[in-house]
Write a protein that holds these residues in place. Sequence first.
Motif, PDB file in Angstrom:
ATOM      1  N   GLN A   1      17.302  35.741  58.350  1.00 37.38           N
ATOM      2  CA  GLN A   1      16.908  36.132  59.691  1.00 37.38           C
ATOM      3  C   GLN A   1      16.782  34.871  60.547  1.00 37.38           C
ATOM      4  O   GLN A   1      16.682  33.756  60.012  1.00 37.38           O
ATOM      5  CB  GLN A   1      15.564  36.868  59.684  1.00 37.38           C
ATOM      6  CG  GLN A   1      15.492  38.105  58.820  1.00 37.38           C
ATOM      7  CD  GLN A   1      14.077  38.626  58.709  1.00 37.38           C
ATOM      8  OE1 GLN A   1      13.224  38.341  59.543  1.00 37.38           O
ATOM      9  NE2 GLN A   1      13.804  39.388  57.662  1.00 37.38           N
ATOM     10  N   VAL A   2      16.740  35.063  61.855  1.00 37.89           N
ATOM     11  CA  VAL A   2      16.544  33.926  62.758  1.00 37.89           C
ATOM     12  C   VAL A   2      15.307  33.133  62.361  1.00 37.89           C
ATOM     13  O   VAL A   2      15.318  31.893  62.326  1.00 37.89           O
ATOM     14  CB  VAL A   2      16.415  34.427  64.218  1.00 37.89           C
ATOM     15  CG1 VAL A   2      15.939  33.306  65.132  1.00 37.89           C
ATOM     16  CG2 VAL A   2      17.744  34.981  64.706  1.00 37.89           C
TER      17      VAL A   2
ATOM     18  N   GLN B   1      26.493  34.867  61.332  1.00 39.69           N
ATOM     19  CA  GLN B   1      25.783  35.843  62.138  1.00 39.69           C
ATOM     20  C   GLN B   1      25.758  35.368  63.597  1.00 39.69           C
ATOM     21  O   GLN B   1      25.903  34.164  63.868  1.00 39.69           O
ATOM     22  CB  GLN B   1      24.363  36.040  61.611  1.00 39.69           C
ATOM     23  CG  GLN B   1      24.306  36.558  60.186  1.00 39.69           C
ATOM     24  CD  GLN B   1      25.016  37.888  60.023  1.00 39.69           C
ATOM     25  OE1 GLN B   1      24.831  38.797  60.831  1.00 39.69           O
ATOM     26  NE2 GLN B   1      25.838  38.012  58.982  1.00 39.69           N
TER      27      GLN B   1
ATOM     28  N   TRP C   1      23.506  34.688  65.617  1.00 39.59           N
ATOM     29  CA  TRP C   1      22.494  33.688  65.988  1.00 39.59           C
ATOM     30  C   TRP C   1      22.747  32.317  65.378  1.00 39.59           C
ATOM     31  O   TRP C   1      22.107  31.336  65.765  1.00 39.59           O
ATOM     32  CB  TRP C   1      21.100  34.177  65.566  1.00 39.59           C
ATOM     33  CG  TRP C   1      20.852  34.151  64.083  1.00 39.59           C
ATOM     34  CD1 TRP C   1      20.544  33.070  63.305  1.00 39.59           C
ATOM     35  CD2 TRP C   1      20.900  35.267  63.202  1.00 39.59           C
ATOM     36  NE1 TRP C   1      20.402  33.441  61.998  1.00 39.59           N
ATOM     37  CE2 TRP C   1      20.601  34.779  61.893  1.00 39.59           C
ATOM     38  CE3 TRP C   1      21.144  36.620  63.369  1.00 39.59           C
ATOM     39  CZ2 TRP C   1      20.562  35.621  60.781  1.00 39.59           C
ATOM     40  CZ3 TRP C   1      21.099  37.451  62.258  1.00 39.59           C
ATOM     41  CH2 TRP C   1      20.812  36.955  60.989  1.00 39.59           C
ATOM     42  N   HIS C   2      23.644  32.193  64.400  1.00 42.19           N
ATOM     43  CA  HIS C   2      23.760  30.947  63.646  1.00 42.19           C
ATOM     44  C   HIS C   2      24.074  29.741  64.538  1.00 42.19           C
ATOM     45  O   HIS C   2      23.339  28.750  64.553  1.00 42.19           O
ATOM     46  CB  HIS C   2      24.818  31.090  62.553  1.00 42.19           C
ATOM     47  CG  HIS C   2      24.333  31.812  61.344  1.00 42.19           C
ATOM     48  ND1 HIS C   2      25.176  32.504  60.492  1.00 42.19           N
ATOM     49  CD2 HIS C   2      23.089  31.973  60.831  1.00 42.19           C
ATOM     50  CE1 HIS C   2      24.474  33.047  59.513  1.00 42.19           C
ATOM     51  NE2 HIS C   2      23.212  32.743  59.698  1.00 42.19           N
TER      52      HIS C   2
ATOM     53  N   PRO D   1      24.155  29.359  67.932  1.00 41.51           N
ATOM     54  CA  PRO D   1      23.159  29.067  68.970  1.00 41.51           C
ATOM     55  C   PRO D   1      21.887  28.422  68.397  1.00 41.51           C
ATOM     56  O   PRO D   1      21.325  27.504  69.001  1.00 41.51           O
ATOM     57  CB  PRO D   1      22.864  30.440  69.577  1.00 41.51           C
ATOM     58  CG  PRO D   1      24.118  31.218  69.353  1.00 41.51           C
ATOM     59  CD  PRO D   1      24.617  30.763  68.019  1.00 41.51           C
ATOM     60  N   GLN D   2      21.440  28.891  67.237  1.00 38.37           N
ATOM     61  CA  GLN D   2      20.248  28.295  66.640  1.00 38.37           C
ATOM     62  C   GLN D   2      20.534  26.867  66.181  1.00 38.37           C
ATOM     63  O   GLN D   2      19.702  25.973  66.355  1.00 38.37           O
ATOM     64  CB  GLN D   2      19.765  29.133  65.459  1.00 38.37           C
ATOM     65  CG  GLN D   2      18.433  28.647  64.881  1.00 38.37           C
ATOM     66  CD  GLN D   2      17.939  29.543  63.766  1.00 38.37           C
ATOM     67  OE1 GLN D   2      18.652  29.830  62.816  1.00 38.37           O
ATOM     68  NE2 GLN D   2      16.682  29.981  63.880  1.00 38.37           N
TER      69      GLN D   2
ATOM     70  N   ARG E   1      20.369  24.678  69.140  1.00 37.02           N
ATOM     71  CA  ARG E   1      18.989  24.453  69.574  1.00 37.02           C
ATOM     72  C   ARG E   1      18.292  23.442  68.671  1.00 37.02           C
ATOM     73  O   ARG E   1      17.572  22.557  69.138  1.00 37.02           O
ATOM     74  CB  ARG E   1      18.205  25.771  69.575  1.00 37.02           C
ATOM     75  CG  ARG E   1      16.816  25.644  70.184  1.00 37.02           C
ATOM     76  CD  ARG E   1      16.239  27.012  70.497  1.00 37.02           C
ATOM     77  NE  ARG E   1      15.875  27.741  69.298  1.00 37.02           N
ATOM     78  CZ  ARG E   1      14.706  27.586  68.650  1.00 37.02           C
ATOM     79  NH1 ARG E   1      13.827  26.707  69.085  1.00 37.02           N
ATOM     80  NH2 ARG E   1      14.443  28.301  67.584  1.00 37.02           N
TER      81      ARG E   1
END
Length: 521
Positions: free
Chosen positions: A145-146, A188, A190-191, A193-194, A197
Amino acid sequence: MPSSILLRGGTLLVPDGETERVVPARRDLLVVGDRIASIEEHIDLAAHDLAAHDLAAHDLADVMQVDCSDRIVSPGFIDTHHHLWQTQLKGRHADHTVLDYMPSGNLSGCFFTPSDVYWGQLGGALEALDSGTTTVVDQAHMNYQVEHSEHALAATLTSGIRSVFCYTPTPRVECWQPRLGLAPSILQPWHLPQFARFANLLAAHPRVSLGFGFDGYAFLAPADTRALFQEVRAAGARCITSHCFGNPLLAGGKGVVTVMAEASLLGPDVIVSHATGITPAEEALLAEHGAFVSCTPACEAQLGLGARSAFDGSTRTSLGCDSHSVTRGSMLDQIRLALALARTQRTQTLLATSKYPRAMKPTVQDAFQLATCHAARAVGLRDEIGKLQVGFKADIVTWDCTTPSMACAAAEDPVAALVCHAGTRDIDCVLVDGAFRKRAGKLCDLDCTTQDPTPARSLLASSSLGAHADNSTLAWTRVARELERSRREIQDRMAGARRTGAQGQEAIIDAFGLDGSALTH
């Protein structure tokens, strides 16, 4: 915490200047901020040339002096392959092969909540620090998960360890019954972009940097994998790491090194872990592209991954602990096993030709370098860590020479004392970036109010369960209690869901398309 620390009269393991051998020398060592400022036979603070070491802004009255007259002082160990999050899984893999480890260990991360990941990651980092590891390449493959990676990075920052946090997309379990089902895509939404960040968050961080881990070559087309590597490299990944080993279960498929070379992915920022059973052609590809290898002899033996000598005559090979859920998270174990394996292989080769060695090779010096200066090269920090040298980071371990293990050995040969005799309990102090992480033989409490205030606070505030909300400091006793609670809760979630034994092996063979005919009792 004092801005300066003076280690008085220790037996320092300093580089000889011509080679990378270390030479024991009775010296004083001055730490200012996060760096080694001076190494001299005797440092007289009152007469010291402050300007020569940029000490003008520091009040000498605040220098902490530590008597090291019965201590060996060494650089901290550098672990180039580890999965720090797996603490709650310790003890379950004693008789497991890698086929058993996959469902009961690696893939069971899906049963971890973000809170579980936090405590597991923190526990793994503190075990490493306790055993003298000051830097770790952490292949963080727990991001179901994120929030999982958020918590893992927050724990890394809180622990005080130096880390290359290798963000790793991992196969996601969609179902366990009636058969193991994995998500069709390893990436996924979000991978990336996370990852971006995290890259911004850690861009100027002095102790934790961002890397990338990847094992999904079967999930992505070569062009997509190449685009992925280009993106993470452009974002500032310090290194990229992948698991790699030859195995009859792979049924003659292309090895990871070959796949990486064909997709133009290899380079001097790549660390492949294990590299057991790879072909001579793949060895040549690694050397051609300047890629590095991390051997993890304890886990390789324990999980049936085969054997590889860490002593290949180059400086491209280093050591890692891999999974402290399988064996201890101590680099001392890896050093000794690597040395014993290489010596045994060499002696057996000679005995087979009716010869006997005149000298024992490799040497303890060779073994010490695997976990220090060679490993520093692998993480791209050869001019920062891995040596006791002026200007280098103050990542330092002091060893008590008066313990039952170290008495006499330390006086005879300090390097041999560490490689052949020392244990975790012989470690008196561990410093990372000039700050004590272990002192007087015990892990220091973590100061959660000042530790890495910008990145750690932002991660903890946004995602990390308020783990320390009731206390500004965190002691190991609290961490141990939380780990035991977390382990019980994970076990409850696993009950009836995961597949074990022969059933679990068959599930992995089926899910990953392996050749089950190669299995034998």
